[in-house]
Design a protein around this motif. Structure first.
Motif, PDB file in Angstrom:
ATOM      1  N   LEU A  79      48.013  37.335  35.343  1.00 24.75           N
ATOM      2  CA  LEU A  79      47.560  37.950  36.770  1.00 24.75           C
ATOM      3  C   LEU A  79      47.099  36.619  37.368  1.00 24.75           C
ATOM      4  N   THR A  80      47.165  36.416  38.602  1.00 28.85           N
ATOM      5  CA  THR A  80      46.559  35.409  39.560  1.00 28.85           C
ATOM      6  C   THR A  80      44.791  35.875  39.962  1.00 28.85           C
ATOM      7  N   GLU A  81      44.199  34.663  40.058  1.00 26.74           N
ATOM      8  CA  GLU A  81      42.804  34.835  40.073  1.00 26.74           C
ATOM      9  C   GLU A  81      42.647  36.102  41.245  1.00 26.74           C
ATOM     10  N   GLU A  82      43.707  36.180  42.411  1.00 25.49           N
ATOM     11  CA  GLU A  82      43.142  37.094  43.428  1.00 25.49           C
ATOM     12  C   GLU A  82      43.497  38.476  42.795  1.00 25.49           C
ATOM     13  N   GLU A  83      44.498  38.544  41.966  1.00 19.39           N
ATOM     14  CA  GLU A  83      44.859  39.912  41.449  1.00 19.39           C
ATOM     15  C   GLU A  83      43.694  40.363  40.595  1.00 19.39           C
ATOM     16  N   LYS A  84      43.040  39.428  39.825  1.00 16.22           N
ATOM     17  CA  LYS A  84      42.057  39.683  39.042  1.00 16.22           C
ATOM     18  C   LYS A  84      40.631  39.905  39.477  1.00 16.22           C
TER      19      LYS A  84
ATOM     20  N   PRO B  43      39.566  42.342  41.936  1.00 16.29           N
ATOM     21  CA  PRO B  43      38.898  43.686  41.993  1.00 16.29           C
ATOM     22  C   PRO B  43      38.412  43.968  40.464  1.00 16.29           C
ATOM     23  N   TYR B  44      39.125  43.592  39.488  1.00 16.78           N
ATOM     24  CA  TYR B  44      38.636  43.944  38.246  1.00 16.78           C
ATOM     25  C   TYR B  44      37.317  42.969  37.842  1.00 16.78           C
ATOM     26  N   HIS B  45      36.984  41.842  38.630  1.00 16.07           N
ATOM     27  CA  HIS B  45      35.634  41.054  38.161  1.00 16.07           C
ATOM     28  C   HIS B  45      34.728  41.707  38.923  1.00 16.07           C
ATOM     29  N   ASP B  46      35.110  42.353  40.338  1.00 13.53           N
ATOM     30  CA  ASP B  46      34.000  42.951  41.135  1.00 13.53           C
ATOM     31  C   ASP B  46      33.383  44.102  40.430  1.00 13.53           C
ATOM     32  N   LYS B  47      34.445  44.882  39.593  1.00 20.38           N
ATOM     33  CA  LYS B  47      34.141  46.232  38.904  1.00 20.38           C
ATOM     34  C   LYS B  47      33.263  45.883  37.919  1.00 20.38           C
ATOM     35  N   ALA B  48      33.605  44.928  37.247  1.00 25.41           N
ATOM     36  CA  ALA B  48      32.744  44.199  36.007  1.00 25.41           C
ATOM     37  C   ALA B  48      31.512  44.030  36.305  1.00 25.41           C
ATOM     38  N   ALA B  49      31.441  43.238  37.648  1.00 23.29           N
ATOM     39  CA  ALA B  49      30.084  42.806  38.069  1.00 23.29           C
ATOM     40  C   ALA B  49      29.160  44.041  38.330  1.00 23.29           C
ATOM     41  N   GLN B  50      29.843  45.101  38.949  1.00 17.17           N
ATOM     42  CA  GLN B  50      28.868  46.147  39.267  1.00 17.17           C
ATOM     43  C   GLN B  50      28.526  46.796  38.016  1.00 17.17           C
ATOM     44  N   LYS B  51      29.039  46.909  36.839  1.00 12.04           N
ATOM     45  CA  LYS B  51      28.929  47.344  35.706  1.00 12.04           C
ATOM     46  C   LYS B  51      27.833  46.516  34.810  1.00 12.04           C
TER      47      LYS B  51
END
Length: 156
Positions: A97-102, A104-112
């Motif tokens: 995955l590219t950083e751009e594709e990652k 949204p997952y980083h965002d969700k992880a940050a929320q968690k």
DNA sequence: GACGTGATTGTTGCC
DNA sequence: GGCAACAATCACGTC
């Protein structure tokens, strides 16, 4: 002459690299094995001193991705049931995955993570309060505990 | 029936 | 700063 020399050097390099890779793989395997053994020991300890109220660690970006990936993996390979295969494939896919594709997952992880920190603060607060209460009531409890222990001894 | 195992990466927390 | 531990997942094997 130079050619054969450089060829020899290249071959030696390749050999050394292969060796290093092999050693790395072995090291990784050993580390995983050690990790598992430690986990087992910890689990044994946990049985005695686990706190079910303690908030669990938040999922990392990779784990958020893995959750989604499992679904697609199941669809694609319904006959593969082991989690090990999904983990391996997921790790491979994650690396591609590219950083751009990652993102949204980083965002969700940050929320968690934010949720986790909130829960953890509350949990720690509660623990401190409990500790205080125990200290205050400690004397009375000691006497109660003593009589309880005596009763237990009688049972045996 | 209860419990451990396998496989991955990122993050946390302790020393 | 470095490193160990742990987070999710679940079919399958072992006791």
């Amino acid at each position: 002459m130079k050619d054969t020399k450089s060829k020899k050097a290249a071959a030696a390099d390749a050999k050394a690299q292969k060796k290093a890779e092999k050693e790395k793989a072995i090291e990784k395997k050993l580390a995983a094995k050690k990790d598992k053994e430690m986990k087992k020991q910890k689990k044994d300890k946990k049985k005695n001193a686990a706190d079910p109220n303690q908030p669990k660690r938040p999922a990392t970006a990779f784990f958020v991705f893995l959750e989604e990936y499992r679904k697609t993996f199941k669809d694609k390979h319904p006959n593969i049931k082991g989690v090990a295969a999904v983990g391996k494939a997921g790790g491979d896919a994650w690396k591609r995955l590219t950083e751009e594709e990652k993102k949204p997952y980083h965002d969700k992880a940050a929320q968690k993570k934010a949720d986790y920190e909130k829960t953890l603060t509350e949990y720690k607060k509660k623990q401190e309060e409990d500790a205080k209460n125990e200290k205050e009531n400690g004397k009375d409890d000691d006497e109660e505990m003593q009589s309880e222990e005596e009763e237990e001894e009688d049972d045996e």
